[in-house]
Design an enzyme around this catalytic site. Structure first.
Site, PDB file in Angstrom:
ATOM      1  CB  CYS A   1       6.836   0.228   4.260  1.00 53.73           C
ATOM      2  SG  CYS A   1       6.026  -1.129   5.117  1.00 53.73           S
TER       3      CYS A   1
ATOM      4  CB  CYS B   1       3.570  -7.043   2.737  1.00 54.94           C
ATOM      5  SG  CYS B   1       2.022  -6.327   3.325  1.00 54.94           S
TER       6      CYS B   1
ATOM      7  CB  CYS C   1       1.407  -5.628  12.517  1.00 56.58           C
ATOM      8  SG  CYS C   1       2.134  -4.208  13.356  1.00 56.58           S
TER       9      CYS C   1
ATOM     10  CB  CYS D   1      -5.101  -6.350  23.199  1.00 56.89           C
ATOM     11  SG  CYS D   1      -3.358  -5.888  23.267  1.00 56.89           S
TER      12      CYS D   1
ATOM     13  CB  CYS E   1       1.279  -3.533   9.256  1.00 64.78           C
ATOM     14  SG  CYS E   1       0.240  -3.142   7.846  1.00 64.78           S
TER      15      CYS E   1
ATOM     16  CB  CYS F   1      -1.505   0.390  18.336  1.00 64.21           C
ATOM     17  SG  CYS F   1      -0.867   0.392  16.645  1.00 64.21           S
TER      18      CYS F   1
ATOM     19  CB  CYS G   1      -1.091  -4.884  20.327  1.00 65.53           C
ATOM     20  SG  CYS G   1       0.290  -5.678  19.485  1.00 65.53           S
TER      21      CYS G   1
ATOM     22  CB  CYS H   1      -0.908  -0.003   1.221  1.00 66.99           C
ATOM     23  SG  CYS H   1       0.007   0.144   2.772  1.00 66.99           S
TER      24      CYS H   1
ATOM     25  CB  CYS I   1       5.360  -0.625  19.274  1.00 64.98           C
ATOM     26  SG  CYS I   1       5.565  -1.339  17.638  1.00 64.98           S
TER      27      CYS I   1
ATOM     28  CG  HIS J   1       0.880  -9.080  28.244  1.00 64.67           C
ATOM     29  ND1 HIS J   1      -0.351  -8.500  28.457  1.00 64.67           N
ATOM     30  CD2 HIS J   1       1.083  -9.913  29.295  1.00 64.67           C
ATOM     31  CE1 HIS J   1      -0.874  -8.976  29.589  1.00 64.67           C
ATOM     32  NE2 HIS J   1      -0.013  -9.820  30.114  1.00 64.67           N
TER      33      HIS J   1
ATOM     34  CB  CYS K   1       1.414  -3.391  28.053  1.00 67.34           C
ATOM     35  SG  CYS K   1      -0.001  -2.410  27.532  1.00 67.34           S
TER      36      CYS K   1
ATOM     37  CB  CYS L   1      -6.257  -4.623  30.159  1.00 68.47           C
ATOM     38  SG  CYS L   1      -5.750  -5.995  29.114  1.00 68.47           S
TER      39      CYS L   1
HETATM   40 FE1  SF4 Z   1      -1.456  -6.916  27.473  1.00 68.22          FE
HETATM   41 FE2  SF4 Z   1      -2.803  -5.753  25.451  1.00 68.22          FE
HETATM   42 FE3  SF4 Z   1      -3.704  -5.522  27.947  1.00 68.22          FE
HETATM   43 FE4  SF4 Z   1      -1.461  -4.254  27.180  1.00 68.22          FE
HETATM   44  S1  SF4 Z   1      -3.546  -3.843  26.446  1.00 68.22           S
HETATM   45  S2  SF4 Z   1      -1.777  -5.380  29.100  1.00 68.22           S
HETATM   46  S3  SF4 Z   1      -0.583  -5.776  25.772  1.00 68.22           S
HETATM   47  S4  SF4 Z   1      -3.509  -7.463  26.757  1.00 68.22           S
END
Ligand code: SF4
Length: 371
Positions: A61, A154, A298, A267, A196, A288, A295, A58, A276, A234, A237, A261
């Protein structure tokens, strides 16, 4: 003009120091290497050549890369690298552009950047450029390349196009499996930079590393630099505390659930390997999950089919070492069913490597790696 030498304002020594310092930090290298990187950058103005191909893509990138400002990816590409061919960025077109491509391939020793999947079905006729199947263009350009950098999901693993009928693959992989279609090209360094789209900083760091040391950074089993893909989303996060507390977003319109969460909104962070959470996008503004988007993993070879539907609650899911988990039980956690909550936490903990067997060993991860 016998080749495309797209140039921006010349880089100063200060710029080189900035790029080298940022790259050392990105790759986890010693700051003591910064002068060496600066020297390499100063000495490589105008080279090496770069060919940037686009197939089933697309153009996200290349746009993501060209929009990067920190470090100044565009300036690096245009000033320290000779961009010979890039359909989105070059001014030329038609026969002249193809002539430059052929000439660069004949010279050899260039960096080949591939964006977009490579469709193999119907002898490659789902994607042709100038009447030539993209799969053959890739082969012709790969033969004399010094190294191949696959940008985005991709060209790394097939990405979103893999869910269609074109047998779309990455340069080495069809999802998690090697397809061996380009074995005849011979062994050469291949670096995958999935997500992505691509994060521009990751490409800049790989190029600067190559210019400085003549080698590529340490890779994982899917050819991804460990410095960028050796982390679990995770585990790092900012919403993790809410996961542990059983606080899951069920209604995006409910202000009381702000920052909770996103697991029940689809997610895939527990399976996503990338940085990220600290890299962030758009000049490190956001990414994201911080923006309230689940999430979608990707960066992983299974993207995109195995993470669909991306933003809807999964009714059940396969967890490594556990088997299929009924996510109705997850919903029960929100309703206060403590027993089900314990089950979910154990399952996800196991998936992320926090869980240990009775013998104290970690179970295999989603890629089958032993703990
Ligand atoms: Fe885990 Fe997603 Fe919850 Fe973050 S948002 S704690 S990555 S499940």
């Amino acid at each position: 003009m016998d080749r495309f030498e797209l140039r921006a304002s010349a880089l100063t020594r200060r710029d080189f120091i900035k790029i080298a310092g940022a790259t050392a930090a990105l790759l986890g290298l010693s700051r003591a290497l910064t002068p060496k990187m600066v020297k390499a950058l100063e000495n490589t103005a105008g080279k090496p050549a770069v060919i940037w191909l686009e197939g089933q893509d697309c153009a996200g990138c290349v746009e993501s890369f060209l929009n990067s400002l920190e470090p100044p990816a565009t300036t690096l590409l245009l000033d320290a690298i000779s961009l010979r061919y890039c359909e989105t960025a070059m001014a030329g077109s038609g026969y002249k552009a193809e002539e430059i491509l052929d000439q660069t391939v004949a010279e050899g020793g260039y960096l080949l950047v591939i964006e977009g999947a490579i469709p193999l079905a119907e002898d490659g006729l789902f994607c042709t450029v100038g009447g030539k199947p993209f799969k053959d263009i890739v082969r012709d350009c790969a033969k004399n390349a010094a190294a191949i950098i696959c940008v985005g999901a991709c060209s790394s693993f097939g990405g979103i196009p893999r869910s269609g009928p074109t047998d779309a693959v990455g340069y080495l992989y069809r999802g998690t499996k090697l397809h061996h279609f380009y074995d005849d090209v011979g062994p050469k360094p291949v670096i995958n930079l999935p997500t992505c789209p691509l994060h521009g900083e990751r490409l800049v760091a790989v190029i600067v590393h190559y210019l400085t040391f003549g080698t590529i950074p340490e890779l994982d089993r899917f050819q991804r630099p460990k410095a960028f893909y050796g982390y679990n989303q995770h585990e790092n996060c900012e919403r993790r505390a809410h996961f542990e507390a059983g606080e899951y977003v069920t209604d995006f319109g409910n202000p009381a659930q702000y920052g909770w969460c996103l697991y029940l909104k689809g997610c895939k962070g527990p399976w996503a390997n990338q940085d990220c959470w600290k890299r962030r996008w758009n000049q490190r503004t956001n990414y994201c999950i911080r923006a309230g988007i689940p999430c979608v993993a990707c960066s992983n070879p299974e993207f995109y089919e195995s993470v669909s539907p991306m933003y809807k609650r999964q009714f059940d899911t396969e967890l490594p070492g556990i088997g299929r988990v009924d996510l109705d039980k997850v919903m029960a956690v929100v309703g206060g069913a403590v027993a089900a909550g314990v089950g979910l936490d154990m399952a996800v903990s196991r998936a992320t490597g926090r869980w240990k067997t009775a013998k104290g060993e970690k179970p295999p991860d989603r890629d089958g790696n032993e703990g």
